[in-house]
Design an enzyme around this catalytic site. Structure first.
Site, PDB file in Angstrom:
ATOM      1  N   GLU A 183     113.770 -27.102  -5.839  1.00 22.70           N
ATOM      2  CA  GLU A 183     115.159 -27.409  -5.528  1.00 22.70           C
ATOM      3  C   GLU A 183     115.420 -27.111  -4.061  1.00 22.70           C
ATOM      4  OE1 GLU A 183     117.267 -24.945  -8.262  1.00 22.70           O
ATOM      5  OE2 GLU A 183     117.115 -23.147  -7.013  1.00 22.70           O
TER       6      GLU A 183
ATOM      7  N   GLU B 207     125.558 -16.956 -12.482  1.00 23.89           N
ATOM      8  CA  GLU B 207     125.283 -16.663 -11.076  1.00 23.89           C
ATOM      9  C   GLU B 207     125.278 -17.950 -10.254  1.00 23.89           C
ATOM     10  OE1 GLU B 207     121.768 -14.327 -10.642  1.00 23.89           O
ATOM     11  OE2 GLU B 207     122.621 -12.601 -11.700  1.00 23.89           O
TER      12      GLU B 207
ATOM     13  N   ASN C 127     115.123  -9.064  -3.889  1.00 22.73           N
ATOM     14  CA  ASN C 127     115.815  -9.658  -5.043  1.00 22.73           C
ATOM     15  C   ASN C 127     116.449  -8.622  -5.961  1.00 22.73           C
ATOM     16  OD1 ASN C 127     115.176 -12.495  -4.490  1.00 22.73           O
ATOM     17  ND2 ASN C 127     113.060 -11.892  -4.930  1.00 22.73           N
TER      18      ASN C 127
ATOM     19  N   GLU D  38     121.677 -19.313 -12.276  1.00 21.18           N
ATOM     20  CA  GLU D  38     121.205 -19.011 -13.622  1.00 21.18           C
ATOM     21  C   GLU D  38     122.319 -18.303 -14.380  1.00 21.18           C
ATOM     22  OE1 GLU D  38     117.886 -16.358 -13.550  1.00 21.18           O
ATOM     23  OE2 GLU D  38     118.888 -14.878 -12.297  1.00 21.18           O
TER      24      GLU D  38
ATOM     25  N   LYS E 286     114.770 -21.823 -16.842  1.00 21.43           N
ATOM     26  CA  LYS E 286     115.496 -22.310 -15.667  1.00 21.43           C
ATOM     27  C   LYS E 286     115.642 -23.830 -15.656  1.00 21.43           C
ATOM     28  CE  LYS E 286     114.744 -18.461 -12.473  1.00 21.43           C
ATOM     29  NZ  LYS E 286     114.125 -17.519 -13.414  1.00 21.43           N
TER      30      LYS E 286
ATOM     31  N   PHE F 174     111.613   2.499   0.970  1.00 21.52           N
ATOM     32  CA  PHE F 174     112.264   2.564  -0.349  1.00 21.52           C
ATOM     33  C   PHE F 174     111.256   2.749  -1.483  1.00 21.52           C
ATOM     34  CE2 PHE F 174     115.060   0.171   2.456  1.00 21.52           C
ATOM     35  CZ  PHE F 174     116.255   0.841   2.292  1.00 21.52           C
TER      36      PHE F 174
ATOM     37  N   ASN G 112     122.924 -15.069 -16.961  1.00 20.05           N
ATOM     38  CA  ASN G 112     122.382 -13.867 -17.590  1.00 20.05           C
ATOM     39  C   ASN G 112     123.124 -13.644 -18.901  1.00 20.05           C
ATOM     40  OD1 ASN G 112     120.475 -13.018 -15.550  1.00 20.05           O
ATOM     41  ND2 ASN G 112     122.253 -12.617 -14.275  1.00 20.05           N
TER      42      ASN G 112
END
EC number: 6.4.1.3
Length: 681
Positions: free
Chosen positions: A200, A275, A235, A288, A116, A348, A290
């Protein structure tokens, strides 16, 4: 072009790659673990190689075992799918050393975008918009607090390596920055073996929007529009769509051009996804990249006509892109719903078992394909299309060892509203039994006013379902439609029930015309007037509905038209009526004569057993430890025990203050759903 490709993956993505390879005339090799011996991807492939026990770390992600399968079959190239080894630069390096082509980007691009801190620095150098932050290494909590104040709260504290929500904390003040730094550092070290941290600015109320890029090894690069992925939980994306209902053409172009610039900056050659997070003013910031095919790639394929898997294979074979940016046209709207084996009513939690019934809706084509820069096939019609990417089948097992995703259900239509309506019908038509699944939740999202308006952020699920998903209560307009349908179906069932074998048609015993339909606590007195084409159901307020259907008793799926609009019901028989599931609601529907309905109102309601003083097991699992003992007073939120299921530990906590009266399980015990673990005074 290659003659043989090995797919280093399983499930729906392996099946997806096999379909395109077959279309291109390329033979395929599947790999499988003990748990996947009968899996769909194994059945679809031309060859299959066993690579070990069920756990992925003993099979699918063991590079030596995958390399052995490649050598044994003579595969010339490997498609990694997503997850597993798809973003593992060491795997790409091993393939290169063996002279086997990796259907993905160069090793250097994987390494650069996998870190990252490095990826953000490269993005800044390529003039890509990035979230304000500090990219240097942060030594201690004091420095973290200092930097957080310089950036301005709130801030996001992130691990440089890894993902999946681990090593991430939001801090709104100095104390949270200090605590978050240490927690993120510990999680990163434990999860990734790399405790580097950066900080950040945290963008509040963000949208998660990603750009699909496609590059070749000849310096060409294009973007294929965006995907809106804001509906997430923990996420993990749940619903995706393309294009985004939020972006305008200027923002789309700016994001696309920056995404291509970033890809070119790292020498990217394959399909990839950049993204971004986007705020309410359409400011966008790089998140980021992918370096693989995304789970949600079908929605891009549906609106562009581009087969991304085919393009990946052609680029890997050294071909230049046959598509220019000018060839890319975004046509219509596509939505994807991820169908998971999980229980939405129990937080879930994953569900495992055998699919005793698995009947996806029928798939239909969405229009032309873009092949070598030319559109093949007819222009898209005004009708909706359905696509279902899956890796399971009726009678198959959902294993505890892998991701619980069953299928990716997609719809395409000329407009967003039409695509949503097509998805509602497709969800209602999807029959899944034997395991828990999230179909009711997905239906609820499709009907949610915020989703319909396009006004959603990544906080959508947390904000709209703060207490979790508790089912769906249909509005009265929908209840009346279901009541009319149930009355018409009941009439058909009554005719069948009263028919004597050998009696001529139209000579059956006369069936009554006045009924009371009871559902969701409401009574609907109705009168039915039937003819050869259907039934007219009249309500006591003078309104009426026209119902037509070819449903016959015993059918588990009813496709009806109610006042000219489609209504799809999953139907089961119960005493005096039906169990009906539609639009996320699970209804007990009783159809009675007026006298029966009058008497039913006088009957005492049978109450479910009181479990308020019990701790029930929410899923099949193994007790790892019990944290309390008999006689101990516990507080709300206190840990009571830990259960392991699907290789994940779940801590069960006290819902309220109380005293433990009895403990029925101990460490090492295997439990079924709803087993009583402990009782309280």
């Amino acid at each position: 072009m290659f003659n043989k490709i090995l797919i280093a993956n399983r499930g729906e993505i392996a099946c997806r790659v096999i379909k395109t390879a077959r279309k291109m005339g390329i033979s395929t090799v599947a790999i499988y673990s003990d748990a996947d011996k009968q899996a769909l991807h194994v059945q679809m492939a031309d060859e299959a190689v066993h690579i070990g026990p069920p756990p992925a770390n003993q099979s699918y992600i063991v590079i030596d075992k995958v390399m052995a399968a490649i050598r044994a079959t003579g595969a010339q190239a490997v498609h990694p799918g997503y997850g597993f080894l798809s973003e593992n630069s060491k795997f790409a390096e091993a393939l290169e050393a063996e002279g086997v082509i990796f259907v993905g980007p160069p090793k250097g691009a994987i390494e650069a975008m996998g870190d990252k801190i490095t990826s953000k620095k490269i993005a800044q150098e390529a003039n890509v918009s990035t979230v304000p932050g500090y990219m240097g290494l942060i030594e201690d909590a004091d420095e973290a607090v200092k930097i957080s104040n310089q950036i301005g709260y709130p801030v996001m504290i992130k691990a440089s390596a890894g993902g999946g929500g681990k090593g991430m904390r939001i801090a709104w003040n100095d104390q949270e920055a200090r605590e978050g730094f240490q927690s993120s550092k510990n999680e990163a070290a434990n999860s990734f073996g790399d405790d580097r941290i950066f900080i950040e600015k945290f963008v509040t109320q963000p949208r998660h929007i990603e750009i699909q890029v496609l590059c070749d090894s000849h310096g060409n690069g294009i973007y294929l529009g965006e995907r809106e992925c804001s509906i997430q939980r923990r996420n993990q994306k749940v619903v995706e769509e393309a294009p985004s209902p939020f972006l305008d053409e200027a923002t789309r172009r700016a994001m696309g051009e920056q995404a291509v610039a970033l890809a070119k900056a790292v020498g990217y050659a394959s399909a990839g996804t950049v993204e971004f997070i986007v705020d309410g003013q359409k400011n966008f910031y790089f998140l980021e990249m992918n370096t693989r095919l995304q789970v949600e790639h079908p929605v891009t394929e549906l609106i562009t006509g581009v087969d991304l898997v085919e393009q990946m294979i052609r680029v890997a074979a050294g071909e230049p892109l046959s598509i220019t940016q000018g060839d890319v046209k975004l046509t219509g709207w596509a939505i994807e719903n991820r169908l998971y084996a999980e229980d939405p009513y129990r937080g879930f939690l994953p569900s495992i078992g055998r699919l005793t019934r698995y009947r996806p809706p029928a798939e239909t084509a969405a229009g032309p394909l873009l092949v070598n820069g030319k559109w093949q096939g007819d222009a898209p019609s005004g009708e909706a299309a359905v696509r279902n990417d899956t890796g399971v089948y009726e009678g198959g097992e959902i294993s505890m060892y892998y991701d619980p995703m069953i299928a990716k259900l997609c719809t395409w239509a000329p407009t967003r509203a039409a695509a949503i309506e097509a998805m509602r019908i497709a969800l209602d038509s999807f029959e899944v039994e034997g395991i828990g699944h999230n179909l009711p939740f997905l239906s609820a999202v499709m009907d949610h006013p915020k989703f319909i308006s396009g006004d959603m952020t990544t906080a959508f699920i947390a904000e709209e379902y703060p207490e979790g998903f508790e089912g769906v209560n249909l509005p009265e307009t929908d209840l009346r439609r279901v009541a009319a349908a149930a009355a018409a179906m009941h009439r058909v069932a009554e005719i069948r029930r009263t028919r004597v074998s050998g009696r001529m048609d139209n000579h059956e015993r006369r069936v009554g015309t006045e009924w009371v339909v009871t559902l969701q606590g409401a009574d609907f007195p109705v009168t039915i007037a039937a003819d050869h084409d259907g039934s007219t159901v009249s309500f006591d307020d003078g309104s009426s509905m026209r119902v037509t259907s070819d449903w016959t008793p015993g059918d588990q799926l009813a496709n009806l038209m109610v006042d000219g609009a489609p209504l799809v019901l999953k139907v089961g028989k119960i005493s005096g009526g039906f169990r009906i599931r539609t639009r996320g609601a699970d209804l007990k529907v009783h159809v009675r004569t007026p006298r029966q309905a009058e008497l039913a109102r006088l009957m005492p309601e049978k109450l479910p057993p009181d479990t308020s003083k019990m701790l029930l097991c929410p899923m099949p699992g193994l007790i790892v430890k019990v944290d309390v003992e008999v006689g101990q007073e516990v507080q709300e939120g206190q840990a009571l025990c830990t259960i392991e299921a699907m290789k994940m530990e779940n801590i069960l906590r006290a819902e309220k203050k109380g005293v433990v009266a009895k403990i029925n399980a101990s460490a090492g015990n295997s439990l079924a759903v709803d087993d009583v673990i402990m009782e309280f005074e």
